[in-house]
Design an enzyme around this catalytic site. Structure first.
Site, short mmCIF file in Angstrom:
data_model
loop_
_atom_site.label_atom_id
_atom_site.label_comp_id
_atom_site.label_asym_id
_atom_site.label_seq_id
_atom_site.Cartn_x
_atom_site.Cartn_y
_atom_site.Cartn_z
N SER A 1 0.84 -1.20 0.00
CA SER A 1 0.00 0.00 0.00
C SER A 1 0.87 1.24 0.00
O SER A 1 2.04 1.20 0.37
CB SER A 1 -0.87 0.01 1.25
OG SER A 1 -0.03 0.19 2.37
N LYS A 2 0.22 2.33 -0.43
CA LYS A 2 0.89 3.62 -0.49
C LYS A 2 1.46 4.02 0.85
O LYS A 2 2.49 4.65 0.93
CB LYS A 2 -0.14 4.68 -0.89
CG LYS A 2 -0.12 5.03 -2.35
CD LYS A 2 -0.91 6.29 -2.57
CE LYS A 2 -1.89 6.01 -3.69
NZ LYS A 2 -2.89 6.98 -3.92
N ARG A 3 0.71 3.66 1.91
CA ARG A 3 1.11 4.13 3.22
C ARG A 3 2.50 3.66 3.61
O ARG A 3 3.20 4.31 4.34
CB ARG A 3 0.08 3.69 4.29
CG ARG A 3 -0.78 4.85 4.74
CD ARG A 3 -1.96 4.37 5.52
NE ARG A 3 -2.88 3.63 4.68
CZ ARG A 3 -3.28 2.39 4.91
NH1 ARG A 3 -2.84 1.73 5.95
NH2 ARG A 3 -4.12 1.80 4.10
N GLY B 1 5.05 2.93 1.53
CA GLY B 1 6.15 3.19 0.60
C GLY B 1 5.63 3.65 -0.75
O GLY B 1 4.44 3.91 -0.91
#
Ligand code: GLU
Length: 480
Positions: free
Chosen positions: A251-253, A255
């Site tokens: 997920s974006k969170r 990396g």
């Protein structure tokens, strides 16, 4: 039958690394088999449309070196390759399903469906359509459709099993009791992913569908559609999920997930491809570094793993460092150019001095900045080194040697200050002071380069020449 594979992204605005992995495996397989790599844009969800999404996607694929044989830009005989331009084709096909009794019109309002979902939630059962419209006489349904909004659903058999052989996951079976009467055509006249995907894979003569594991649950619906149309399905390979280090879904969170951000960070396209190829596949030898041609040779769908693949950023950086070392010096110099926002004239010697030290191209400007700073900016470690007990003594002695020396070896062949002369002079000073290693070198590096680590001293002093070295040492002494 020739190998034809497709990458079928929904244009969400950027290319996710998971999407790049899917594209890459398809591309590698196509290239290895001498087949075709098709790009198809699945934009049937109009609410998710984004301006410029196609351009971004094409640019990311081009940067990664994944050339497209057929697609919106490349063209091809079986287009158009953008689903929103194929509506008439889907309407024709859905009509065929209606005529053959494999699909039916549903007039349920969104409100009714919402109430149904609510009830099911309260009862703790899986939410699915209750087949309320399934048994309307087809003639009546057609008549109502003339002035009532309707959607079209797949008539999924009420019982039975669907079994198929996935190249990665082997035998996979689904009980039809759990399969919903999938919507095929929405109220806005657009097809759902399922209908468009199956119709297009067939019409575009796709031989292998290679896609992420998140699409595996769609398989019973797709296979039922192939059956309903009387078509031979392609072969399927579902790729393992990409996971963060803690095994949660990538997920974006945690990396970076957008391919263009890796480009900005200074990852070489070949390195990202190498790294991504290993996200779910390994060759027999467990080799880590691959050029793209080697990947084309070595890749096989049979060796794709079932278990999730961990996205390890440190490994990506290491692989990038290895690819950077494989560049020739002129190639490296060219690769670092876009990372400088100032007009610095980076010489070959400067580039050579950092070539084997970096793992990200975007780190290079910082490493070389001291060559161009005027006056030099000391970092914290440098400031500390310059206040050491012997720093002033060492620097004064070195300055005196630089001022006075008439030693003919002082000048090098292409510079007025030979790196070798400089090194042996500093060593001699070290002997006088009883110092070596960092105690001797850090103040000198700090004075001349403003940092205590960096390119080798020979490159630095030869690049600067006598006058600049003297000027920086004088300034450091004055600042101390
Ligand atoms: N449009 C789907 C996606 O966004 C394609 C899935 C498939 O390859 O069938 O990934």
């Amino acid at each position: 039958m020739s190998t034809r594979v497709r990458f079928a992204p929904s244009p969400t605005g950027f290319l996710h690394v998971g999407g790049l992995r899917t594209a890459l495996y398809n591309w590698l397989f196509a290239r290895q088999q001498g087949g075709s790599f098709i790009l198809r844009i699945e934009d049937t969800d109009q609410s998710r449309r984004k301006e410029g999404a196609l351009e971004n996607l094409l640019e990311a694929l081009e940067w990664a070196g994944l050339d497209v044989d057929e697609g919106p830009q490349a063209g091809g005989k079986l287009g158009p390759y953008v689903q929103s331009e194929r509506l008439e084709i889907y309407h024709r096909h859905v009509q065929q399903l209606l005529d053959d009794g494999h699909a039916y019109r549903c007039f349920c309002t969104p409100e009714r469906l919402e109430q149904l979902r609510d009830r099911q939630r309260k009862m703790g059962v899986a939410s699915r359509y209750d087949r309320h419209c399934r048994n309307l006489p087809p003639g009546d349904a057609e008549a109502r459709a003339a002035d009532e909004t309707s959607i079209i659903r797949l008539a999924v058999p009420e019982s039975g099993r669907i079994v198929f052989e996935d190249i990665v996951r082997r035998k996979v079976a689904f009980d039809l009791e759990t399969v919903d009467d999938q919507v095929l055509l929405k109220g806005d006249g657009f097809p759902t992913y399922h209908l468009a995907n199956v119709v297009d894979d067939h019409l575009m003569q796709v031989s292998h569908v290679i896609r992420g594991e998140e699409w595996l649950p769609s398989m019973p619906k797709h296979l039922l559609l192939y059956q309903a149309f009387g078509w031979e399905p392609p072969r399927f390979a579902h790729l393992p999920l990409l996971l963060n280090k803690d095994r949660s879904k990538l997920s974006k969170r945690q990396g970076t997930v957008a391919v263009e951000e890796y480009r900005t960070q200074g990852i070489l396209p070949g390195a990202l491809i190498n790294f991504i190829a290993l996200m779910g596949w390994h060759d027999q030898s467990d080799q880590d570094i691959f050029g793209v041609e080697e990947l084309v040779q070595a890749f096989s769908l049979e060796r794709v793993q079932k278990s999730g693949a961990i996205f390890d950023t440190e490994k990506l950086h290491w692989i990038n460092g290895q690819h950077i070392r494989r560049l020739s010096l002129p190639e490296f110099r060219e690769a670092i150019q876009p990372y400088f926002d100032t007009q610095w004239d980076v010489t070959e010697a400067m580039a050579a001095a950092v070539h084997t030290k970096v793992s990200l191209l975007s780190d290079v400007p910082d490493l070389l900045a001291f060559f161009f700073e005027d006056p030099v900016v000391y970092d914290d470690d440098a400031r500390e080194a310059l206040t050491g007990a012997e720093a002033a003594g060492i620097l004064s002695m070195l300055l005196a040697k630089l001022d006075e020396s008439t030693d003919p070896s002082r000048a090098g062949p292409s510079t007025d200050l030979s790196g070798e002369w400089f090194m042996s002079t500093v060593k001699a000073i070290g002997e006088d002071f009883g110092l070596k290693g960092r105690e001797l070198w850090h103040p000198i590096r700090a004075a001349i380069a403003g940092r205590v680590v960096g390119p080798d001293m020979i490159t630095i002093v030869e690049t600067f020449g006598l006058e600049k070295c003297r000027e920086r040492i004088r300034a450091a002494l004055a600042a101390a």
